[in-house]
Scaffold this active site. Structure first.
Site, PDB file in Angstrom:
ATOM      1  N   ARG A  23      42.484  30.678  20.801  1.00 10.00           N
ATOM      2  CA  ARG A  23      43.161  31.485  19.784  1.00 10.00           C
ATOM      3  C   ARG A  23      44.660  31.226  19.729  1.00 10.00           C
ATOM      4  NH1 ARG A  23      41.918  37.082  22.107  1.00 10.00           N
ATOM      5  NH2 ARG A  23      42.361  35.833  23.952  1.00 10.00           N
ATOM      6  N   GLU A  28      54.232  37.701  28.454  1.00 12.59           N
ATOM      7  CA  GLU A  28      55.167  38.820  28.492  1.00 12.59           C
ATOM      8  C   GLU A  28      56.563  38.215  28.526  1.00 12.59           C
ATOM      9  OE1 GLU A  28      55.726  41.452  32.156  1.00 12.59           O
ATOM     10  OE2 GLU A  28      54.335  42.608  30.896  1.00 12.59           O
ATOM     11  N   GLN A  46      71.669  45.097  23.284  1.00 12.63           N
ATOM     12  CA  GLN A  46      71.756  44.440  21.984  1.00 12.63           C
ATOM     13  C   GLN A  46      70.986  43.131  22.021  1.00 12.63           C
ATOM     14  OE1 GLN A  46      75.740  44.281  20.300  1.00 12.63           O
ATOM     15  NE2 GLN A  46      75.330  42.317  19.339  1.00 12.63           N
ATOM     16  N   ASP A  47      70.183  42.878  20.980  1.00 16.17           N
ATOM     17  CA  ASP A  47      69.488  41.609  20.820  1.00 16.17           C
ATOM     18  C   ASP A  47      70.099  40.882  19.631  1.00 16.17           C
ATOM     19  OD1 ASP A  47      67.804  42.398  22.849  1.00 16.17           O
ATOM     20  OD2 ASP A  47      65.968  42.285  21.680  1.00 16.17           O
ATOM     21  N   ARG A  58      77.373  25.697  19.753  1.00 17.31           N
ATOM     22  CA  ARG A  58      78.003  27.023  19.754  1.00 17.31           C
ATOM     23  C   ARG A  58      78.511  27.306  21.157  1.00 17.31           C
ATOM     24  NH1 ARG A  58      76.374  30.226  15.155  1.00 17.31           N
ATOM     25  NH2 ARG A  58      74.682  29.225  14.003  1.00 17.31           N
ATOM     26  N   HIS A  61      81.221  30.635  24.919  1.00 18.57           N
ATOM     27  CA  HIS A  61      81.688  31.997  24.656  1.00 18.57           C
ATOM     28  C   HIS A  61      81.545  32.937  25.845  1.00 18.57           C
ATOM     29  CE1 HIS A  61      80.242  30.955  20.338  1.00 18.57           C
ATOM     30  NE2 HIS A  61      81.500  30.598  20.491  1.00 18.57           N
ATOM     31  N   LYS A  71      73.744  37.825  29.745  1.00 20.41           N
ATOM     32  CA  LYS A  71      72.843  37.456  28.648  1.00 20.41           C
ATOM     33  C   LYS A  71      71.536  36.895  29.192  1.00 20.41           C
ATOM     34  CE  LYS A  71      76.690  36.030  25.680  1.00 20.41           C
ATOM     35  NZ  LYS A  71      77.321  34.873  25.023  1.00 20.41           N
ATOM     36  N   HIS A 118      79.295  30.633  27.990  1.00 19.44           N
ATOM     37  CA  HIS A 118      77.959  30.217  27.577  1.00 19.44           C
ATOM     38  C   HIS A 118      77.995  29.492  26.233  1.00 19.44           C
ATOM     39  CE1 HIS A 118      74.268  31.143  25.193  1.00 19.44           C
ATOM     40  NE2 HIS A 118      73.744  30.514  26.227  1.00 19.44           N
ATOM     41  N   TYR A 131      68.921  36.105  22.063  1.00 19.72           N
ATOM     42  CA  TYR A 131      69.488  36.523  23.338  1.00 19.72           C
ATOM     43  C   TYR A 131      69.698  38.022  23.398  1.00 19.72           C
ATOM     44  CZ  TYR A 131      73.924  35.636  20.809  1.00 19.72           C
ATOM     45  OH  TYR A 131      74.947  35.598  19.891  1.00 19.72           O
ATOM     46  N   ASP A 169      85.335  27.754  17.245  1.00 20.07           N
ATOM     47  CA  ASP A 169      85.003  27.041  18.480  1.00 20.07           C
ATOM     48  C   ASP A 169      85.864  25.808  18.700  1.00 20.07           C
ATOM     49  OD1 ASP A 169      83.147  28.962  19.118  1.00 20.07           O
ATOM     50  OD2 ASP A 169      81.390  27.747  18.654  1.00 20.07           O
TER      51      ASP A 169
END
Length: 184
Positions: A23, A28, A46-47, A58, A61, A71, A118, A131, A169
């Site tokens: 299937r 998880e 926060q997501d 990117r 940061h 994170k 990061h 994240y 950046d």
């Protein structure tokens, strides 16, 4: 979940147990209980999600105190090279980095503690990157280290002429000119 400690204290690779059959698959992706016991007691608040095309880079940061962030990152579509650089003053691994490929197929996640810069580079035609953060975004605390700082020795696996960076950046400082607000 399988927790892999990296060569730098505070950075962990997390591999879920995947249950696959005709299937499809199930796993998880996060358990607060298991995370607290096996990685660190962190409460995510926060997501975030971004979608980027090949060559987008990117980072690198972080948020300055008092709004520092840990994170937990993953790539749900495509592939990225994800990197964390130790910017904690006094750390035996200051200026060193860990790079891990996160893909929709390997389902790996990367946990980045406070005190690290990061960033990531998109290796596939497109990538969807998610994240979790343990502190809300505060624009006044937003900062970074140059993602193209050659002294960091990061092989981004993107040719420089193909790299796509935001204007913000391109303005980040080099590590040698950086006065870190983090201590080990």
């Amino acid at each position: 979940m399988n927790i892999i400690k990296t060569a730098i204290d505070g950075l962990y690779i997390i591999e879920p147990r995947i249950f696959a059959d005709a299937r499809g698959y199930f796993f998880e992706s996060f358990s607060q209980r298991d995370f607290d016991e096996q990685v660190a007691p962190v409460t995510f608040v926060q997501d975030n999600e971004s979608m980027s095309s090949y060559g987008v880079m990117r980072g690198l940061h972080f948020q300055r105190p008092p709004f520092t962030q840990s994170k937990l990152v993953r790539c749900v579509r495509g592939a990225v090279l994800d990197v964390a650089v130790d910017i904690r003053k006094g750390s035996p691994t200051y200026g060193q980095h860990v790079a891990v490929e996160l893909t929709e197929d390997n389902h790996r996640q990367f946990f980045i503690s406070k005190g690290f810069a990061h960033g990531f580079a998109v290796l596939s035609p497109t990538a969807v990157f998610q994240y979790k953060c343990d502190e809300f975004y505060h624009p006044e605390a937003d900062d970074g280290i140059s993602i193209l700082d050659a002294s960091l020795g990061i092989d981004w696996r993107i040719p420089t002429d193909k790299a796509i960076l935001s204007e913000k950046d391109t303005r980040h400082t080099l590590l040698r000119d950086f006065d870190s607000p983090f201590t080990y």
